[in-house]
Design an enzyme around this catalytic site. Structure first.
Site: not given
Ligand code: ADP
Ligand code: ZN
Length: 660
Positions: A233, A235, A452, A455
């Site tokens: 998250g 970005t 399995e 396990h």
């Molecule tokens: P990063 O930039 O860390 O690689 P992104 O921000 O691009 O990750 O995350 C990709 C998608 O995953 C987001 O668009 C969202 O839909 C989901 N996501 C990731 N982290 C979160 C969070 N903390 N809360 C809600 N959605 C999230």
């Molecule tokens: Zn196994």
């Protein structure tokens, strides 16, 4: 194969929504180079067809001479290097084909004899005026223009990627401007990373209300570095910062800077910052800064080094050049803070560092809830259970699970998403689609079932181990079957007892094969790998061996440059190395023996689980409990379910293809 949180998460495909965010909409004018090639080829073919229809036959010079000598031709027209004409009645009665012909000749060679030949054979001829120089020129230039055009479309457009695609605008930055009113992301959309949110709150305040900060004269942080694994998250958080503060958002990825031409990166940086300043207050997001901000001089980095350095310098210069009136916040993201150049993390640059970690149990539940709001959930759908069953999953994984579950529920014409859809989506996101259609060799299936079951038995009988979640012999991805544990909480600490239990669970698969199938299989490969890894870690890292004591025998992975230059050296003697091997072997043997004893004492139970697996393919924890308590399962088998499904599809009303 067993599943524990120690396993590294597989990076799943990002959800479609996210992909859409990252790629800007393409310009509507997007005819690819191949479309043009096809058009040109089509034209050629058309011209050829038209010629054929006209019925002009091309003949060779020697043929032509023959025809002339045999009086097959009465008159011709000579124009430039071609002779056109018609065969006379005599010729037509003798030969097939069309009446008209064309001969191409070389004026310097055949041209000399042409006059004589025609006169001697009484062929009338007239000489048409030569083609105008203009057309000759076109004939020469046109192919060149076409070639250049093709090259242009193939390379130039790809290079620039953006709208316009002009060769001139190489240096222009390739960022995307997200204006204020576009699908706004707010803190509501970001869940499970509360600390990170709190830390950036101050910066949002600054973007919203810079005057307040200037009053007391404090220095505002200019750069924020978001550190965390992919898909957690970063970005999203950067976007939410812009969204909360209601300012524009510029984003560009580090890899965009490192292009083919030296100097392009730096000019892109300047361009980006210039535009940002014009749009201030605003937020610049630099994704994957490690692509440019790697420690200078660290390791053997190949080409593009100068380019990176120049780009990095340009960023530093721009950031230093901010004055107090520029309300531009630069947010950078990386998953490798340790390799960043110190110049980037110095005060006045990216001095504010915010960790965006993998979500914990509570965080996962919150993220699931955020995304679940966008789809129709059954009232009794158990997100808590999904959160428990997804240690080490990133936010992006969780978003993908919700999305997949909605798709699965749609495909089966359900009213809303149920817990079973979520379960299936989870498995699919992590291990790939279930390969139900794969025809499994009967013997292979039996071995998998016993493996399995082994396990499962040990997992449920050992108190120290995590509770069982479910067990399945439906092949998925590369695996034949799987036993899943359901930890009550995320483990941040491993006790020795827990590790020993884990080892026993790992070995149980192989032991069961050995005992019941009279043979062993390669299916235990990943179990053995996992067990060895745990055993080694117990002894080398966690000091859990009595003989070797609490000493770390791990190679020192301090984050200094040493790491980049040479493989780490062993820091103990040959003798200690031998002792370590012995200890690993001892722990392994001990747990193997224990697991074997446990299975031997519960042979009938294991047999029953395996039989139930062969019948039902998947058992959940409750099913297994019934069996272990000596009861019998009473639920429809896979065969029954398939029959029911078949009956449903046989009904006249049209039904969509079933997907699982
Ligand atoms: P990063 O930039 O860390 O690689 P992104 O921000 O691009 O990750 O995350 C990709 C998608 O995953 C987001 O668009 C969202 O839909 C989901 N996501 C990731 N982290 C979160 C969070 N903390 N809360 C809600 N959605 C999230
Ligand atoms: Zn196994």
């Amino acid at each position: 194969m067993t599943n524990y949180q120690k396993e590294k998460p597989v990076q799943p495909p990002r959800d479609a929504q996210n992909r859409k965010d990252k790629k800007p909409s393409l310009p509507s004018y997007k005819r690819g180079p191949f479309t043009w090639l096809l058009i040109v080829a089509g034209l050629f073919i058309l011209i050829m067809i038209v010629q054929k229809l006209q019925g002009v036959e091309e003949i060779f010079w020697t043929e032509f001479v023959e025809h002339v000598k045999n009086s097959h031709i009465d008159s011709v027209t000579v124009k430039d290097t071609e002779i056109t004409g018609e065969f006379n009645e005599t010729a037509r009665s003798q030969r097939e084909g069309s009446g008209s012909f064309v001969v191409y000749f070389n004026p310097d060679v055949q041209g000399r004899t042409l006059d004589k030949l025609l006169q001697e054979n009484n062929v009338k001829y007239n000489i048409a005026p030569p083609r105008m120089w203009f057309w000759n020129l076109i004939g020469m230039i046109l192919p060149i223009i076409i070639l250049v055009g093709i090259f242009y479309f193939m390379f130039a457009r790809n290079l620039r990627g953006g709208a316009g695609g002009m060769l001139m605008s190489f240096g222009r930055s390739r960022h995307k401007l997200q204006s204020k009113d576009r699908a706004k992301v707010t803190f509501e959309d970001v869940a499970g990373i509360e600390e990170a949110k709190e830390e950036v709150a101050e910066i949002i305040e600054f973007l919203k209300n810079p005057k307040k900060f200037q009053r007391l004269g404090g220095r505002i942080p200019r750069g924020v570095l978001l550190i965390g694994p992919p898909g957690c998250g970063k970005t999203l958080l950067a976007k939410a910062m812009a969204g909360q503060a209601d300012v524009p958002f510029f984003s560009i990825s580090g890899s965009d800077f490192v292009e083919m031409f030296v100097g392009v990166g730096a000019s892109r940086v300047r361009d980006l910052f210039k535009q940002a300043k014009e749009n201030s207050p605003c937020n610049i997001f630099l994704d994957a800064v490690d692509a440019i901000g790697r420690k200078r001089g660290a390791g053997f980095v190949g080409g593009g080094h100068d380019e990176r350095e120049q780009t990095l310098n340009a960023i530093l210069v721009e950031m230093d050049g901010f004055d107090t009136n520029d309300q531009v916040i630069v947010v950078a993201a990386t998953n490798r803070a340790d390799i960043l150049d110190h110049a980037l993390t110095r005060p006045g640059r990216f001095d504010r560092q915010v960790v965006v970690p993998l979500p914990d149990l509570k965080g996962r539940l919150e993220i699931l809830n955020v995304h679940a709001k966008k789809i129709k959930m059954a009232p009794d759908a158990d997100l808590q259970k999904v959160a428990r069953g997804t240690p080490m999953f990133s936010g992006a994984d969780l978003a993908a699970i919700i999305n997949e579950s909605a798709l699965a529920a749609t495909m089966t014409n359900k009213e809303h998403v149920e817990t079973s859809d979520l379960e299936e989506a989870r498995d699919k996101v992590r291990w790939g689609r279930a390969r139900k259609s794969r025809v499994i060799d009967e013997k292979e299936k039996v071995i998998t079932a016993y493996h399995e079951a082994g396990h499962t038995l040990v997992q449920s009988m050992l108190e120290e181990a995590d509770p069982l979640h479910k067990v399945s012999i439906i092949p998925r991805g590369p695996m034949g079957g799987a036993t899943f544990a359901l930890p009550e909480k995320d483990r941040t600490m491993f006790t020795k007892r827990y590790c020993m239990a884990l080892l026993q669970v790992c070995f149980a698969g192989r032991i069961a094969e050995e005992m019941f199938c009279d043979d062993i299989s390669s299916g235990a490969q990943s179990d053995i790998q996992q067990a060895t890894r745990i055993a080694r870690q117990m002894i080398l890292t966690w000091g859990m061996s009595k003989t070797l004591g609490p000493i770390s025998y791990e190679p020192d992975t301090g984050l200094d440059n040493k790491l980049y230059f040479m493989p780490s050296e062993r820091e103990y003697s040959e003798k200690t190395a031998e002792e370590i091997d012995n200890e690993v072997k001892r722990v392994t043997d001990e747990t193997y023996k224990k697991a074997k004893e446990l299975i031997e004492a519960n042979k009938e139970k294991l047999e029953k689980i395996a039989k139930a697996l062969l019948k039902y393919e998947t058992l959940d924890a409750d099913d297994v409990k019934v069996i272990l308590d000596g009861g019998d399962l009473d639920k429809p088998t896979v065969g029954d379910l398939l029959a029911a499904e078949q009956a449903k599809t046989d009904q006249p009303e049209p039904q969509e293809e079933q997907q699982q």
